[in-house]
Design a protein around this motif. Sequence first.
Motif, PDB file in Angstrom:
ATOM      1  N   GLY A   1       0.520  -9.148  -3.169  1.00  0.00           N
ATOM      2  CA  GLY A   1       0.523 -10.210  -4.163  1.00  0.00           C
ATOM      3  C   GLY A   1       1.774 -10.244  -5.020  1.00  0.00           C
ATOM      4  N   THR A   2       2.431  -9.109  -5.182  1.00  0.00           N
ATOM      5  CA  THR A   2       3.617  -9.050  -6.044  1.00  0.00           C
ATOM      6  C   THR A   2       4.875  -8.764  -5.250  1.00  0.00           C
ATOM      7  OG1 THR A   2       3.267  -6.695  -6.412  1.00  0.00           O
ATOM      8  CG2 THR A   2       2.240  -8.201  -7.977  1.00  0.00           C
ATOM      9  N   LEU A   3       4.766  -8.771  -3.934  1.00  0.00           N
ATOM     10  CA  LEU A   3       5.877  -8.342  -3.095  1.00  0.00           C
ATOM     11  C   LEU A   3       7.101  -9.220  -3.254  1.00  0.00           C
ATOM     12  CD1 LEU A   3       6.822  -6.358  -1.005  1.00  0.00           C
ATOM     13  CD2 LEU A   3       5.800  -7.781   0.754  1.00  0.00           C
TER      14      LEU A   3
ATOM     15  N   THR B   1       8.888  -8.732  -6.716  1.00  0.00           N
ATOM     16  CA  THR B   1       9.620  -7.475  -6.866  1.00  0.00           C
ATOM     17  C   THR B   1      10.835  -7.424  -5.962  1.00  0.00           C
ATOM     18  OG1 THR B   1       8.096  -6.463  -5.295  1.00  0.00           O
ATOM     19  CG2 THR B   1       7.631  -6.140  -7.608  1.00  0.00           C
ATOM     20  N   CYS B   2      10.773  -8.080  -4.795  1.00  0.00           N
ATOM     21  CA  CYS B   2      11.946  -8.133  -3.934  1.00  0.00           C
ATOM     22  C   CYS B   2      13.074  -8.907  -4.598  1.00  0.00           C
ATOM     23  CB  CYS B   2      11.587  -8.771  -2.595  1.00  0.00           C
ATOM     24  SG  CYS B   2      10.746  -7.639  -1.461  1.00  0.00           S
ATOM     25  N   LEU B   3      12.717  -9.990  -5.284  1.00  0.00           N
ATOM     26  CA  LEU B   3      13.741 -10.760  -5.983  1.00  0.00           C
ATOM     27  C   LEU B   3      14.339  -9.949  -7.121  1.00  0.00           C
ATOM     28  CD1 LEU B   3      11.987 -14.247  -6.033  1.00  0.00           C
ATOM     29  CD2 LEU B   3      13.911 -13.521  -4.608  1.00  0.00           C
ATOM     30  N   LEU B   4      13.495  -9.169  -7.805  1.00  0.00           N
ATOM     31  CA  LEU B   4      13.995  -8.310  -8.865  1.00  0.00           C
ATOM     32  C   LEU B   4      14.938  -7.257  -8.295  1.00  0.00           C
ATOM     33  CD1 LEU B   4      13.954  -7.333 -11.803  1.00  0.00           C
ATOM     34  CD2 LEU B   4      11.929  -5.953 -11.204  1.00  0.00           C
ATOM     35  N   THR B   5      14.632  -6.762  -7.104  1.00  0.00           N
ATOM     36  CA  THR B   5      15.470  -5.742  -6.475  1.00  0.00           C
ATOM     37  C   THR B   5      16.874  -6.259  -6.211  1.00  0.00           C
ATOM     38  OG1 THR B   5      13.492  -4.885  -5.392  1.00  0.00           O
ATOM     39  CG2 THR B   5      15.600  -4.143  -4.528  1.00  0.00           C
ATOM     40  N   ALA B   6      16.997  -7.559  -6.020  1.00  0.00           N
ATOM     41  CA  ALA B   6      18.314  -8.125  -5.719  1.00  0.00           C
ATOM     42  C   ALA B   6      19.337  -7.800  -6.805  1.00  0.00           C
ATOM     43  CB  ALA B   6      18.208  -9.637  -5.541  1.00  0.00           C
ATOM     44  N   SER B   7      18.878  -7.728  -8.060  1.00  0.00           N
ATOM     45  CA  SER B   7      19.809  -7.436  -9.153  1.00  0.00           C
ATOM     46  C   SER B   7      20.291  -5.999  -9.116  1.00  0.00           C
ATOM     47  CB  SER B   7      19.132  -7.717 -10.497  1.00  0.00           C
ATOM     48  OG  SER B   7      18.029  -6.832 -10.675  1.00  0.00           O
TER      49      SER B   7
ATOM     50  N   ASP C   1      11.453   3.150   8.382  1.00  0.00           N
ATOM     51  CA  ASP C   1      11.097   2.112   9.354  1.00  0.00           C
ATOM     52  C   ASP C   1       9.582   1.962   9.458  1.00  0.00           C
ATOM     53  OD1 ASP C   1      13.756   1.660   9.876  1.00  0.00           O
ATOM     54  OD2 ASP C   1      13.805   2.871  11.714  1.00  0.00           O
ATOM     55  N   ILE C   2       8.871   3.093   9.496  1.00  0.00           N
ATOM     56  CA  ILE C   2       7.405   3.044   9.564  1.00  0.00           C
ATOM     57  C   ILE C   2       6.833   2.426   8.295  1.00  0.00           C
ATOM     58  CG2 ILE C   2       5.314   4.468   9.638  1.00  0.00           C
ATOM     59  CD1 ILE C   2       6.820   6.377  11.488  1.00  0.00           C
ATOM     60  N   TYR C   3       7.423   2.790   7.147  1.00  0.00           N
ATOM     61  CA  TYR C   3       6.971   2.231   5.878  1.00  0.00           C
ATOM     62  C   TYR C   3       7.187   0.719   5.870  1.00  0.00           C
ATOM     63  CZ  TYR C   3       6.149   1.938   0.844  1.00  0.00           C
ATOM     64  OH  TYR C   3       5.629   1.643  -0.389  1.00  0.00           O
ATOM     65  N   GLU C   4       8.339   0.275   6.393  1.00  0.00           N
ATOM     66  CA  GLU C   4       8.625  -1.162   6.438  1.00  0.00           C
ATOM     67  C   GLU C   4       7.610  -1.882   7.313  1.00  0.00           C
ATOM     68  OE1 GLU C   4      12.315  -4.239   7.205  1.00  0.00           O
ATOM     69  OE2 GLU C   4      12.406  -2.253   8.122  1.00  0.00           O
ATOM     70  N   CYS C   5       7.280  -1.303   8.459  1.00  0.00           N
ATOM     71  CA  CYS C   5       6.294  -1.930   9.342  1.00  0.00           C
ATOM     72  C   CYS C   5       4.919  -1.975   8.695  1.00  0.00           C
ATOM     73  CB  CYS C   5       6.228  -1.170  10.664  1.00  0.00           C
ATOM     74  SG  CYS C   5       7.593  -1.565  11.790  1.00  0.00           S
ATOM     75  N   ALA C   6       4.538  -0.890   8.046  1.00  0.00           N
ATOM     76  CA  ALA C   6       3.240  -0.869   7.364  1.00  0.00           C
ATOM     77  C   ALA C   6       3.178  -1.943   6.295  1.00  0.00           C
ATOM     78  CB  ALA C   6       2.991   0.509   6.767  1.00  0.00           C
TER      79      ALA C   6
ATOM     80  N   LEU D   1      11.622   1.358  -2.221  1.00  0.00           N
ATOM     81  CA  LEU D   1      12.819   0.730  -2.764  1.00  0.00           C
ATOM     82  C   LEU D   1      13.784   0.331  -1.651  1.00  0.00           C
ATOM     83  CD1 LEU D   1      14.131  -0.049  -5.456  1.00  0.00           C
ATOM     84  CD2 LEU D   1      15.276   2.176  -5.446  1.00  0.00           C
ATOM     85  N   GLU D   2      13.935   1.172  -0.637  1.00  0.00           N
ATOM     86  CA  GLU D   2      14.844   0.878   0.470  1.00  0.00           C
ATOM     87  C   GLU D   2      14.352  -0.320   1.275  1.00  0.00           C
ATOM     88  OE1 GLU D   2      17.836   0.856   3.270  1.00  0.00           O
ATOM     89  OE2 GLU D   2      17.756   1.829   1.292  1.00  0.00           O
ATOM     90  N   VAL D   3      13.049  -0.423   1.494  1.00  0.00           N
ATOM     91  CA  VAL D   3      12.514  -1.542   2.259  1.00  0.00           C
ATOM     92  C   VAL D   3      12.693  -2.849   1.497  1.00  0.00           C
ATOM     93  CG1 VAL D   3      10.385  -2.560   3.168  1.00  0.00           C
ATOM     94  CG2 VAL D   3      10.915  -0.166   3.614  1.00  0.00           C
ATOM     95  N   ARG D   4      12.441  -2.830   0.194  1.00  0.00           N
ATOM     96  CA  ARG D   4      12.658  -4.043  -0.608  1.00  0.00           C
ATOM     97  C   ARG D   4      14.126  -4.463  -0.547  1.00  0.00           C
ATOM     98  NH1 ARG D   4       7.892  -4.654  -3.533  1.00  0.00           N
ATOM     99  NH2 ARG D   4       6.754  -2.726  -3.887  1.00  0.00           N
ATOM    100  N   LYS D   5      15.014  -3.486  -0.560  1.00  0.00           N
ATOM    101  CA  LYS D   5      16.449  -3.754  -0.456  1.00  0.00           C
ATOM    102  C   LYS D   5      16.771  -4.453   0.862  1.00  0.00           C
ATOM    103  CE  LYS D   5      20.706  -1.078   0.247  1.00  0.00           C
ATOM    104  NZ  LYS D   5      21.256   0.293   0.280  1.00  0.00           N
TER     105      LYS D   5
END
Length: 287
Positions: free
Chosen positions: A7-9, A12-18, A38-43, A83-87
Amino acid sequence: MTKMMPGTLLATCLLTASLLPQMAQAQGVDAGVEKAIDIYECAGALSYGETAAERYRVSSEALWKDFERLENSSSVKSDASDLEVRKRWVRAARGKGPGSMHKHILSVARACEKQYAPKVISEPPVARKPGQYTQADLRYHIQQTGDYAAVADYIVHKYPGGKPLFSELPEGEFLGEFIRKIGAKGVRKFSDSAILGITRQHYWQYNPPATLIISAEYRKRLRARKYSQVQANNWARREQQARTARAQSGVYASPSIGRARTVFQTCTVTTVSGYGGGRVTKCKTYK
């Protein structure tokens, strides 16, 4: 472990851009940590897709559990992975217009489904003719039909001389096993040929209960026919000759199998790898 909240993904991804300029200074990660990310990103992608009512052949929960195992056994950290996946996602969606983040995450989820969905590796099936049925085939046949009499016929006609003197006979041991199980009532359905063959030949190494059951049924059939010992011996010899002739011609079952309309099935095992995998048994029917 910190999991992505669908719901907040996007927010927070947009916030990560800064934060990307600062993150660009971060050191690289080793191969083990990269695999965990990679596994975390897939999950996370699968979790996001599931929330959007998408359906996949592998669940996000399976991958979250896999990540947890890596987290508990190494230097992998969930916060750093998150944090890395959001990046990654912010970088991939940057400058592509409204809805690009949503589309990118769903595309990642589909790619992960393809990567982690169970892969089926089938062992080549072996087409076995009736004379080549294994003990496992016979056991499966009984489980499916309950026809012990047909299997007893099959064994005594395939091995008219019984067990070789100095070697084991798996089918013979199985014969003794299920005779002991079904008892006197069960062997009443056996053909005369099966009863005579088992009585006059040895099919198992040591199974006194089965021997007693068959001997008692043999004596009952002799009394019903009022046979003398000479007549009993002649009867046994005729049946023995018939079984031997059938075996030599490749006909291993007595006519009772045809009358009972029984079928045999030979089974192959399929190994399913990946998440939710295991071994699956499939059987082919021979009439």
